[in-house]
Motif scaffolding. Structure first.
Motif, mmCIF file in Angstrom:
data_model
loop_
_atom_site.group_PDB
_atom_site.id
_atom_site.type_symbol
_atom_site.label_atom_id
_atom_site.label_comp_id
_atom_site.label_asym_id
_atom_site.label_seq_id
_atom_site.Cartn_x
_atom_site.Cartn_y
_atom_site.Cartn_z
ATOM 1 N N ILE A 101 0.865 -1.044 0.044
ATOM 2 C CA ILE A 101 0.062 0.064 0.081
ATOM 3 C C ILE A 101 0.669 1.197 -0.042
ATOM 4 N N THR A 102 1.925 1.315 0.771
ATOM 5 C CA THR A 102 2.526 2.493 0.911
ATOM 6 C C THR A 102 3.651 2.543 0.006
ATOM 7 N N GLY A 103 4.279 1.553 -0.385
ATOM 8 C CA GLY A 103 5.498 1.479 -1.272
ATOM 9 C C GLY A 103 6.669 1.460 -0.541
ATOM 10 N N GLY A 104 6.637 1.560 0.895
ATOM 11 C CA GLY A 104 7.804 1.665 1.683
ATOM 12 C C GLY A 104 8.248 3.331 1.659
ATOM 13 N N GLY A 105 9.203 3.366 2.017
ATOM 14 C CA GLY A 105 10.027 4.806 2.408
ATOM 15 C C GLY A 105 9.901 5.419 0.861
ATOM 16 N N HIS A 106 9.820 6.789 0.899
ATOM 17 C CA HIS A 106 9.877 7.717 -0.020
ATOM 18 C C HIS A 106 10.674 8.771 0.356
ATOM 19 N N ALA A 107 10.596 10.185 -0.323
ATOM 20 C CA ALA A 107 11.547 11.037 -0.088
ATOM 21 C C ALA A 107 11.326 11.436 1.463
ATOM 22 N N GLY A 108 12.517 11.470 1.857
ATOM 23 C CA GLY A 108 12.685 11.915 3.530
ATOM 24 C C GLY A 108 12.568 10.812 4.257
ATOM 25 N N ASP A 113 1.418 10.942 3.368
ATOM 26 C CA ASP A 113 0.468 10.585 4.314
ATOM 27 C C ASP A 113 -0.912 9.906 3.833
ATOM 28 N N HIS A 114 -1.291 10.100 2.853
ATOM 29 C CA HIS A 114 -2.461 9.470 2.218
ATOM 30 C C HIS A 114 -2.198 8.063 1.905
ATOM 31 N N ILE A 116 -0.176 6.287 3.894
ATOM 32 C CA ILE A 116 -0.165 5.766 5.455
ATOM 33 C C ILE A 116 -1.487 6.018 5.798
ATOM 34 N N GLY A 117 -2.487 6.832 5.375
ATOM 35 C CA GLY A 117 -3.622 6.719 5.924
ATOM 36 C C GLY A 117 -4.533 5.420 5.558
ATOM 37 N N GLN A 118 -4.241 4.996 4.139
ATOM 38 C CA GLN A 118 -4.955 3.958 3.548
ATOM 39 C C GLN A 118 -4.355 2.607 4.325
ATOM 40 N N ALA A 119 -3.112 2.437 4.610
ATOM 41 C CA ALA A 119 -2.789 1.487 5.417
ATOM 42 C C ALA A 119 -3.088 1.248 6.755
ATOM 43 N N GLN A 120 -3.397 2.590 7.370
ATOM 44 C CA GLN A 120 -4.040 2.570 8.630
ATOM 45 C C GLN A 120 -5.334 2.181 8.708
ATOM 46 N N PHE A 121 -5.867 2.217 7.680
ATOM 47 C CA PHE A 121 -7.427 1.672 7.685
ATOM 48 C C PHE A 121 -7.307 0.145 7.487
ATOM 49 N N GLY A 122 -6.347 -0.345 6.882
ATOM 50 C CA GLY A 122 -6.347 -1.688 6.659
ATOM 51 C C GLY A 122 -6.014 -2.443 8.036
ATOM 52 N N ILE A 123 -4.898 -1.814 8.781
ATOM 53 C CA ILE A 123 -4.470 -2.447 9.846
ATOM 54 C C ILE A 123 -5.521 -2.317 11.027
ATOM 55 N N MET A 124 -6.498 -1.265 10.891
ATOM 56 C CA MET A 124 -7.559 -1.229 11.835
ATOM 57 C C MET A 124 -8.780 -2.259 11.606
ATOM 58 N N MET A 125 -9.009 -2.634 10.472
ATOM 59 C CA MET A 125 -9.749 -3.885 10.066
ATOM 60 C C MET A 125 -9.290 -5.093 10.440
ATOM 61 N N SER A 126 -7.887 -5.199 10.474
ATOM 62 C CA SER A 126 -7.274 -6.422 10.937
ATOM 63 C C SER A 126 -7.453 -6.657 12.314
ATOM 64 N N GLY A 127 -7.388 -5.449 12.925
ATOM 65 C CA GLY A 127 -7.666 -5.559 14.487
ATOM 66 C C GLY A 127 -8.948 -6.069 14.873
ATOM 67 N N THR A 237 -1.248 10.856 11.659
ATOM 68 C CA THR A 237 -2.254 10.919 10.230
ATOM 69 C C THR A 237 -3.380 10.277 10.496
ATOM 70 N N LEU A 238 -4.493 10.376 9.676
ATOM 71 C CA LEU A 238 -5.800 10.144 9.700
ATOM 72 C C LEU A 238 -5.798 8.701 8.768
ATOM 73 N N PRO A 239 -6.756 7.783 9.289
ATOM 74 C CA PRO A 239 -7.202 6.492 8.373
ATOM 75 C C PRO A 239 -7.900 7.001 7.051
ATOM 76 N N ILE A 240 -7.749 6.521 6.056
ATOM 77 C CA ILE A 240 -8.611 6.810 4.635
ATOM 78 C C ILE A 240 -9.006 5.335 4.423
ATOM 79 N N PRO A 241 -10.481 4.825 4.393
ATOM 80 C CA PRO A 241 -10.915 3.996 3.980
ATOM 81 C C PRO A 241 -10.730 3.537 2.566
#
Length: 445
Positions: A101-108, A113-114, A116-127, A237-241
């Motif tokens: 989802i995130t592609g790993g590390g990018h610039a910096g 953020d968007h 990371i937000g998508q991955a956050q949502f997937g993690i919350m669903m796995s919870g 960051t905020l989760p993005i469904p």
């Protein structure tokens, strides 16, 4: 002989007793304030490298990951009512799915953020998956679930978790053999020879000795400490469904349940070894499997809500508890609070990060080995019949898939009909399914 305890002071208000024995601390016992900080710092340091590494590999923010680790630990301990002594750290099992989802590390070094937000949502669903299965375990009872998660499954899974990390330990150690060997030998000597209060801090002392040697040999770099601001707020960051995140990350929760179960069984064995020495009633942590899974799921949701990776109860911390015999929940509460505080202090985090890779490698040789040995301990403690062909089939195939897959293919991802399957998760699912099929052929099933 069991010693007397009191419930006075702050910890007494929370229902914990004051531990007075030098042979270790049970989950309900709290150390004196003088030891509390050192024991908590020891737990924080052993989880720090791997937890931060997951953040780096997935593109998540390091300070946020540390914050989420501490907060998720406190949430886990709250949900489990302080009965299960486990620390929540970032899980390696989710790395491939999150990177998808995130592609790993990018610039910096960080993903946008968007993403990371998508991955956050997937993690919350796995919870939510972990919580559902945990509630199901509580409803059906441990005995029924144990048929599908017997020691022939949880034991070898614990073993492959430790063995799969051994290459990482030696790779880290090779960054400076003298420093890593000194750290390893110092930690072993301290854990074997020190008694009483000092005997509860061998990991911390081993790190300090290795760090001093690294300082003398010029292997410690303080440049990042000088460049880092004193106060740095974590990047939330905020989760993005998104459906893609659900499909990529949510199924991993099923595969990590045997891992979490194995960790619970490991800690159960060592806690009750201490109760036997004390002559006090047994503490049946294994009966709290459902509660443990619910707490694990809550930890994932809490961590992801703020921008942290998915996690699990941490093997490194369990190894530290096994070596030191400190299973105190108050120590883990303090470690969680310490992680949250440190996440806001850039210079302190940077200072901890100056610990050379070779020091961590020397320590990891010991800790990762202990994780593997704990898997053997589960098999021995539960009296698994290793002359039974069913047991041999399950154990041997789990070991080959998990260990062989971890070392034969890049990043431990097994190529399978156009897919890439994580070795440990695949071994766990295979073991559960094979055990279930073999149960049908057993006359007394």
């Amino acid at each position: 002989m069991a010693e007397s305890h009191t419930k006075s002071g702050f910890w007494g208000i929370l229902g914990f007793t004051k531990g007075t024995s030098n042979d270790g601390l049970l989950p309900s016992e709290a150390p004196g304030l003088g030891r509390l900080f050192l024991l908590a710092l020891q737990q924080f340091i052993v989880m720090f490298p791997a937890t931060v590494l997951v953040a780096i590999l997935t593109g998540f923010h390091v300070s946020t990951t540390i914050f989420a680790s501490g907060l998720a630990t406190l949430s886990f301990l709250l949900v489990t009512r302080g009965q299960i002594p486990l620390y929540y750290g970032s899980s390696f099992s989710y790395i491939a799915a999150i990177v998808a989802i995130t592609g790993g590390g990018h610039a910096g070094g960080y993903a946008p953020d968007h993403l990371i937000g998508q991955a956050q949502f997937g993690i919350m669903m796995s919870g939510l998956v972990s919580i559902f299965i945990g509630l199901l375990v509580n409803k059906l009872g441990f005995k029924r679930i144990e048929k599908f998660l017997p020691p022939t499954v949880t034991g070898p899974i614990a073993m492959i978790i430790g063995v799969s990390l051994m290459g990482t330990a030696l790779s880290q150690a090779s960054e400076g053999w003298i420093v890593s060997l000194v750290t390893l030998l110092a930690t072993i000597v301290f854990s074997v020879t020190l008694k009483g209060v000092l005997g509860q801090l061998p990991i911390l002392f081993g790190i300090l000795v290795g760090y001093i040697v690294a300082l003398i040999t010029g292997q410690v770099d303080f440049s990042a400490v000088n460049q880092t601001a004193f106060f740095v707020s974590p990047h939330f960051t905020l989760p993005i469904p998104t459906w893609s995140a659900i499909l990529a990350i949510m199924p991993i929760a099923v595969a990590t349940i045997p891992e979490s179960t194995a960790h619970l069984f490991q800690i159960d064995i060592y806690v009750n070894n201490l109760t036997k020495k004390r002559g006090v009633p047994e503490i049946r942590l294994s009966d709290k499997l459902g509660t443990n899974l619910v707490g694990d799921g809550i930890g994932d949701i809490v961590s992801a809500a703020f921008g942290g990776p998915a996690g699990t109860n941490y093997g490194e911390n369990i190894s530290t508890m096994a070596i030191t015999r400190i299973f105190s929940v108050p120590v883990l509460i303090a470690a969680g609070v310490l992680a949250i505080i440190i996440s806001f202090f850039g210079k302190f985090s940077a200072l901890v990060n100056t610990i050379p890779t070779a020091v961590i490698g020397g320590l990891s040789v010991y800790l990762f080995g202990v994780i593997a040995v704990q898997g053997i301990g589960i098999i021995v403690e539960k009296k698994v019949d290793l002359f039974d062909n069913r047991s041999l089939a399950v154990i041997s195939s789990i070991l080959v898939i998990g260990i062989g897959g971890s070392f034969a293919f890049p990043n431990g991802m097994i190529p399978f009909f156009g897919m890439e399957l994580p070795a440990i998760a695949t071994a766990a699912i295979w073991g559960i399914l094979l055990n279930a099929v073999l149960l049908l052929t057993k006359k007394d099933a």
